[in-house]
Design a protein around this motif. Structure first.
Motif, PDB file in Angstrom:
ATOM      1  N   LEU A 126      -6.367  -8.735  -7.452  1.00  0.00           N
ATOM      2  CA  LEU A 126      -5.622  -7.771  -6.639  1.00  0.00           C
ATOM      3  C   LEU A 126      -5.190  -8.338  -5.285  1.00  0.00           C
ATOM      4  O   LEU A 126      -4.418  -7.708  -4.567  1.00  0.00           O
ATOM      5  N   GLY A 127      -5.716  -9.527  -4.919  1.00  0.00           N
ATOM      6  CA  GLY A 127      -5.381 -10.107  -3.630  1.00  0.00           C
ATOM      7  C   GLY A 127      -6.073  -9.427  -2.474  1.00  0.00           C
ATOM      8  O   GLY A 127      -5.564  -9.394  -1.345  1.00  0.00           O
ATOM      9  N   TRP A 128      -7.279  -8.899  -2.719  1.00  0.00           N
ATOM     10  CA  TRP A 128      -8.011  -8.179  -1.668  1.00  0.00           C
ATOM     11  C   TRP A 128      -8.594  -9.150  -0.654  1.00  0.00           C
ATOM     12  O   TRP A 128      -9.074 -10.221  -1.006  1.00  0.00           O
TER      13      TRP A 128
ATOM     14  N   ARG B 135      12.291  -2.025  -1.206  1.00  0.00           N
ATOM     15  CA  ARG B 135      12.123  -2.300   0.215  1.00  0.00           C
ATOM     16  C   ARG B 135      10.790  -1.794   0.760  1.00  0.00           C
ATOM     17  O   ARG B 135      10.358  -2.199   1.825  1.00  0.00           O
ATOM     18  N   LYS B 136      10.114  -0.898   0.047  1.00  0.00           N
ATOM     19  CA  LYS B 136       8.866  -0.329   0.524  1.00  0.00           C
ATOM     20  C   LYS B 136       7.795  -1.411   0.587  1.00  0.00           C
ATOM     21  O   LYS B 136       7.577  -2.133  -0.374  1.00  0.00           O
ATOM     22  N   PRO B 137       7.140  -1.573   1.726  1.00  0.00           N
ATOM     23  CA  PRO B 137       6.131  -2.624   1.841  1.00  0.00           C
ATOM     24  C   PRO B 137       4.979  -2.390   0.876  1.00  0.00           C
ATOM     25  O   PRO B 137       4.586  -1.260   0.597  1.00  0.00           O
ATOM     26  N   ALA B 138       4.456  -3.481   0.351  1.00  0.00           N
ATOM     27  CA  ALA B 138       3.350  -3.390  -0.596  1.00  0.00           C
ATOM     28  C   ALA B 138       2.108  -2.835   0.088  1.00  0.00           C
ATOM     29  O   ALA B 138       1.823  -3.164   1.235  1.00  0.00           O
ATOM     30  N   ARG B 139       1.372  -1.992  -0.640  1.00  0.00           N
ATOM     31  CA  ARG B 139       0.147  -1.421  -0.111  1.00  0.00           C
ATOM     32  C   ARG B 139      -1.001  -2.401  -0.318  1.00  0.00           C
ATOM     33  O   ARG B 139      -1.144  -2.992  -1.392  1.00  0.00           O
ATOM     34  N   ARG B 140      -1.818  -2.585   0.708  1.00  0.00           N
ATOM     35  CA  ARG B 140      -2.954  -3.484   0.582  1.00  0.00           C
ATOM     36  C   ARG B 140      -3.995  -2.868  -0.346  1.00  0.00           C
ATOM     37  O   ARG B 140      -4.299  -1.680  -0.249  1.00  0.00           O
ATOM     38  N   PRO B 141      -4.567  -3.672  -1.246  1.00  0.00           N
ATOM     39  CA  PRO B 141      -5.606  -3.141  -2.137  1.00  0.00           C
ATOM     40  C   PRO B 141      -6.853  -2.755  -1.350  1.00  0.00           C
ATOM     41  O   PRO B 141      -7.173  -3.357  -0.329  1.00  0.00           O
ATOM     42  N   THR B 142      -7.551  -1.751  -1.833  1.00  0.00           N
ATOM     43  CA  THR B 142      -8.746  -1.246  -1.170  1.00  0.00           C
ATOM     44  C   THR B 142      -9.955  -1.391  -2.089  1.00  0.00           C
ATOM     45  O   THR B 142      -9.827  -1.731  -3.270  1.00  0.00           O
TER      46      THR B 142
END
Length: 355
Positions: A57-59, A10-17
């Motif tokens: 990574l979908g950045w 359930r934890k939202p995915a972290r955006r790649p940096t």
């Protein structure tokens, strides 16, 4: 109690940096920044590697951060200051937006669209967008005869293209894309006058809009050229809705000398007006001819099918979007004319009845 595995899911995915990209590509964070922003300082091989990793990574660049660094926000704005209830079934703006979006998508530019109550709110929104650097430019619709927006946009130095000009005073002038309303009205009057109609009412849109005033003036001019005066040919204004279109139809049909033909400023009002005539037992086109300024599926499925002006509305939107992109790329302000609509005669117009 939630299981640990379920909580993780359930934890939202972290955006790649940028740090994530640098770690996977095996380069420094500054090298990643140079590569993603097309700046010198890295080799072509490193640039290609960084971009490949960023895609994996979908950045995506943060638009707010880009704007603060002086880069473009990657978005354009479109504000519509009309009663929301009048937009529910009117197809014009949906088609216009589809054309705009078609062009903007080729540049990966988002369209920020908002409906507001009035012109003051629209102007306040422009100021906020400018202060927050939310948009690179705006498309302005429904130009007014006394319009504060050009001066505001010029003062803000916010690039803009006005849809529906042809000209609104501004220093320097703003780019405009426009259609020849006078030529379109001439085509309608040619058709109705040729059928013998001499009592014609124009059920217009919102008063104060530049194109409404142009159409009203064009009707008077074209009528005078054919020897008709204001007692025979006239305009009444509405808010473009089916309700006001129907009410205007009732009023003009109740006149001592009712019209033999009615021109409606959009498809919705034309359908509503034809329905009022049917409810009163007035045959269309036997006793009343009906013309819609805008064509749509409504005009083609109504019985009888409605005579209408046919124009490429998505193409008009594409023209406006291309002009805004040209302005954003440093092009000069221009006045660009769209294609003249053609009149498609269908079953709702016929010879004037002998009365």
């Amino acid at each position: 109690m939630t299981a640990p595995g379920e909580a993780a899911r359930r934890k939202p995915a972290r955006r790649p940096t940028i740090k994530d990209i640098a770690r996977r590509a095996g380069v420094s964070e500054s090298a990643v920044s140079f590569a993603l922003n097309d700046r010198p300082g890295v080799s072509p091989r490193t640039r290609a590697r960084v971009r490949q990793v960023a895609e994996e990574l979908g950045w995506q660049a943060n638009s707010a951060a880009r704007a603060l660094s002086g880069e473009r926000a990657g978005a354009t704005g479109l504000v519509l200051a009309r009663p929301a209830r009048t937009l529910g079934v009117e197809s014009f703006f949906l088609q216009l937006v589809s054309g705009i979006q078609e062009v903007l998508s080729t540049r990966r530019t988002a369209l920020l669209f908002q409906v507001v109550e009035d012109l003051d709110t629209e102007c306040a929104l422009y100021r906020r967008w400018w202060a927050e650097r939310r948009v690179d430019g705006v498309l302005v619709v429904d130009p007014r005869t006394d319009d504060p927006r050009p001066a505001l946009l010029t003062a803000l130095a916010l690039p803009a293209v006005v849809i529906g000009g042809p000209a609104i005073p501004a220093r320097p002038p703003l780019s405009t894309v426009w259609a020849d309303d006078a030529g379109a009205m001439a085509r309608i009057l040619d058709h109705l006058h040729g059928l013998g109609h001499r009592r014609i009412v124009h059920v217009a849109g919102l008063p104060g809009l530049a194109h409404t005033e142009r159409r009203i003036r064009s009707l008077r001019t074209e009528a005078a050229l054919r020897g008709l005066d204001e007692r025979q040919v006239r305009s009444v204004t509405t808010d473009y809705s089916d309700a006001e279109g129907a009410e205007a139809t009732r009023r003009v049909l109740d006149a001592a000398e009712p019209p033999t033909a009615i021109i409606y400023d959009n498809d919705v009002m034309a359908v509503a007006g034809a329905s009022v005539a049917a409810g009163r037992g007035i045959p269309v086109p036997g006793e009343l001819s009906v013309v819609a300024w805008d064509d749509s599926a409504l005009c083609r499925v109504t019985h009888p099918r409605l005579t209408a002006l046919v124009r490429d509305t998505p193409g008009f939107g594409r023209l406006a979007a291309r002009e805004l992109l040209t302005v954003l790329d440093g092009g000069p302000a221009r006045s660009v004319e769209g294609e003249l609509p053609r009149l498609e005669a269908r079953e709702s117009t016929g010879p004037c009845p002998s009365r």
